[in-house]
Write a protein that holds these residues in place. Sequence first.
Motif, PDB file in Angstrom:
ATOM      1  N   SER A 192       0.873  -1.171   0.000  1.00  0.00           N
ATOM      2  CA  SER A 192       0.000   0.000   0.000  1.00  0.00           C
ATOM      3  C   SER A 192       0.908   1.218   0.000  1.00  0.00           C
ATOM      4  O   SER A 192       1.948   1.232   0.651  1.00  0.00           O
ATOM      5  N   VAL A 193       0.527   2.214  -0.767  1.00  0.00           N
ATOM      6  CA  VAL A 193       1.344   3.418  -0.918  1.00  0.00           C
ATOM      7  C   VAL A 193       0.600   4.588  -0.287  1.00  0.00           C
ATOM      8  O   VAL A 193      -0.571   4.817  -0.578  1.00  0.00           O
ATOM      9  N   GLU A 194       1.306   5.301   0.566  1.00  0.00           N
ATOM     10  CA  GLU A 194       0.746   6.486   1.206  1.00  0.00           C
ATOM     11  C   GLU A 194       1.757   7.625   1.053  1.00  0.00           C
ATOM     12  O   GLU A 194       2.949   7.431   1.310  1.00  0.00           O
ATOM     13  N   ILE A 195       1.295   8.769   0.635  1.00  0.00           N
ATOM     14  CA  ILE A 195       2.152   9.948   0.561  1.00  0.00           C
ATOM     15  C   ILE A 195       2.010  10.670   1.893  1.00  0.00           C
ATOM     16  O   ILE A 195       0.904  11.009   2.311  1.00  0.00           O
ATOM     17  N   VAL A 196       3.148  10.847   2.580  1.00  0.00           N
ATOM     18  CA  VAL A 196       3.120  11.471   3.904  1.00  0.00           C
ATOM     19  C   VAL A 196       3.848  12.807   3.855  1.00  0.00           C
ATOM     20  O   VAL A 196       4.790  12.991   3.080  1.00  0.00           O
ATOM     21  N   ASP A 197       3.392  13.723   4.679  1.00  0.00           N
ATOM     22  CA  ASP A 197       4.080  14.998   4.803  1.00  0.00           C
ATOM     23  C   ASP A 197       5.366  14.786   5.587  1.00  0.00           C
ATOM     24  O   ASP A 197       5.389  14.043   6.576  1.00  0.00           O
ATOM     25  N   GLY A 198       6.435  15.400   5.137  1.00  0.00           N
ATOM     26  CA  GLY A 198       7.713  15.270   5.823  1.00  0.00           C
ATOM     27  C   GLY A 198       8.386  13.945   5.505  1.00  0.00           C
ATOM     28  O   GLY A 198       8.256  13.411   4.412  1.00  0.00           O
ATOM     29  N   VAL A 199       9.091  13.418   6.500  1.00  0.00           N
ATOM     30  CA  VAL A 199       9.900  12.218   6.332  1.00  0.00           C
ATOM     31  C   VAL A 199       9.178  11.028   6.954  1.00  0.00           C
ATOM     32  O   VAL A 199       8.592  11.137   8.035  1.00  0.00           O
ATOM     33  N   VAL A 200       9.232   9.898   6.283  1.00  0.00           N
ATOM     34  CA  VAL A 200       8.655   8.662   6.811  1.00  0.00           C
ATOM     35  C   VAL A 200       9.469   8.249   8.037  1.00  0.00           C
ATOM     36  O   VAL A 200      10.700   8.103   7.955  1.00  0.00           O
ATOM     37  N   MET A 217       7.166  12.316   1.355  1.00  0.00           N
ATOM     38  CA  MET A 217       7.786  11.052   0.946  1.00  0.00           C
ATOM     39  C   MET A 217       6.678  10.031   0.719  1.00  0.00           C
ATOM     40  O   MET A 217       5.565  10.182   1.238  1.00  0.00           O
ATOM     41  N   ALA A 218       7.023   9.009  -0.020  1.00  0.00           N
ATOM     42  CA  ALA A 218       6.111   7.875  -0.186  1.00  0.00           C
ATOM     43  C   ALA A 218       6.468   6.821   0.856  1.00  0.00           C
ATOM     44  O   ALA A 218       7.634   6.480   1.026  1.00  0.00           O
ATOM     45  N   ARG A 219       5.451   6.348   1.554  1.00  0.00           N
ATOM     46  CA  ARG A 219       5.594   5.254   2.518  1.00  0.00           C
ATOM     47  C   ARG A 219       4.936   4.031   1.900  1.00  0.00           C
ATOM     48  O   ARG A 219       3.724   4.000   1.704  1.00  0.00           O
ATOM     49  N   ILE A 220       5.749   3.050   1.565  1.00  0.00           N
ATOM     50  CA  ILE A 220       5.265   1.812   0.953  1.00  0.00           C
ATOM     51  C   ILE A 220       5.271   0.744   2.042  1.00  0.00           C
ATOM     52  O   ILE A 220       6.333   0.383   2.557  1.00  0.00           O
ATOM     53  N   ALA A 221       4.099   0.270   2.409  1.00  0.00           N
ATOM     54  CA  ALA A 221       3.972  -0.748   3.454  1.00  0.00           C
ATOM     55  C   ALA A 221       3.569  -2.062   2.796  1.00  0.00           C
ATOM     56  O   ALA A 221       2.563  -2.125   2.078  1.00  0.00           O
ATOM     57  N   ILE A 222       4.361  -3.091   3.034  1.00  0.00           N
ATOM     58  CA  ILE A 222       4.093  -4.409   2.461  1.00  0.00           C
ATOM     59  C   ILE A 222       3.606  -5.329   3.571  1.00  0.00           C
ATOM     60  O   ILE A 222       4.322  -5.576   4.545  1.00  0.00           O
ATOM     61  N   THR A 223       2.402  -5.815   3.394  1.00  0.00           N
ATOM     62  CA  THR A 223       1.825  -6.766   4.336  1.00  0.00           C
ATOM     63  C   THR A 223       2.078  -8.168   3.800  1.00  0.00           C
ATOM     64  O   THR A 223       1.634  -8.499   2.699  1.00  0.00           O
ATOM     65  N   PRO A 224       2.810  -9.003   4.563  1.00  0.00           N
ATOM     66  CA  PRO A 224       3.112 -10.357   4.080  1.00  0.00           C
ATOM     67  C   PRO A 224       1.849 -11.219   3.974  1.00  0.00           C
ATOM     68  O   PRO A 224       1.018 -11.221   4.875  1.00  0.00           O
ATOM     69  N   ARG A 225       1.732 -11.942   2.858  1.00  0.00           N
ATOM     70  CA  ARG A 225       0.658 -12.915   2.653  1.00  0.00           C
ATOM     71  C   ARG A 225       1.219 -14.339   2.566  1.00  0.00           C
ATOM     72  O   ARG A 225       0.486 -15.303   2.662  1.00  0.00           O
ATOM     73  N   TRP A 226       2.534 -14.414   2.344  1.00  0.00           N
ATOM     74  CA  TRP A 226       3.243 -15.696   2.251  1.00  0.00           C
ATOM     75  C   TRP A 226       4.688 -15.426   2.625  1.00  0.00           C
ATOM     76  O   TRP A 226       5.272 -14.432   2.181  1.00  0.00           O
ATOM     77  N   VAL A 227       5.272 -16.293   3.455  1.00  0.00           N
ATOM     78  CA  VAL A 227       6.656 -16.108   3.908  1.00  0.00           C
ATOM     79  C   VAL A 227       7.341 -17.463   3.992  1.00  0.00           C
ATOM     80  O   VAL A 227       6.733 -18.458   4.417  1.00  0.00           O
TER      81      VAL A 227
END
Length: 169
Positions: free
Chosen positions: A93-101, A131-141
Amino acid sequence: MEQQDIDDELSTSGAQELLASTSAAHLAYIAKDVTPRVIPVGFFWTGDQFVISCATTSPKVAALSARPDVALAIDAGDTPDQARALSIRGQASVEIVDGVVEEYLAAARKTMDAEAAAQFEQHCRQMYDQMARIAITPRWVRFLRLRRRPNAAIPPGPGRPEPVVTSRR
């Protein structure tokens, strides 16, 4: 893969070492031109998600917004006895955040003393309005301990067996 299976894989000591490491990961995704990409990225493990940070203009921001399925690989070890890898598949999921992640700064602090980290943070806060904050939620590991690191230059053959891969421990 069930959440309990994901948690079990991530809780192995080898996986925990890779999650806490300062190693780069390799992110695989489908670009806007619908061709595959694999790129090195820094990451921060929150305990639930892998967070990758970048400029809002990075090509991966638009690509992951359109096609969020990704794979992530973290590996380490220079000798056969040390070779290990963590393979993750999930959704970004991509979120644009103000300032620094904040996770960007947390990842940097793992490799710097307090003074250098403070200077780095100050520089980042001056440089980035967003900045863009890209959060990866694991579905398989899967955690893998490689008994012998594969070498693509030397194909298997007589006297050169296939590399042996054992899962988890």
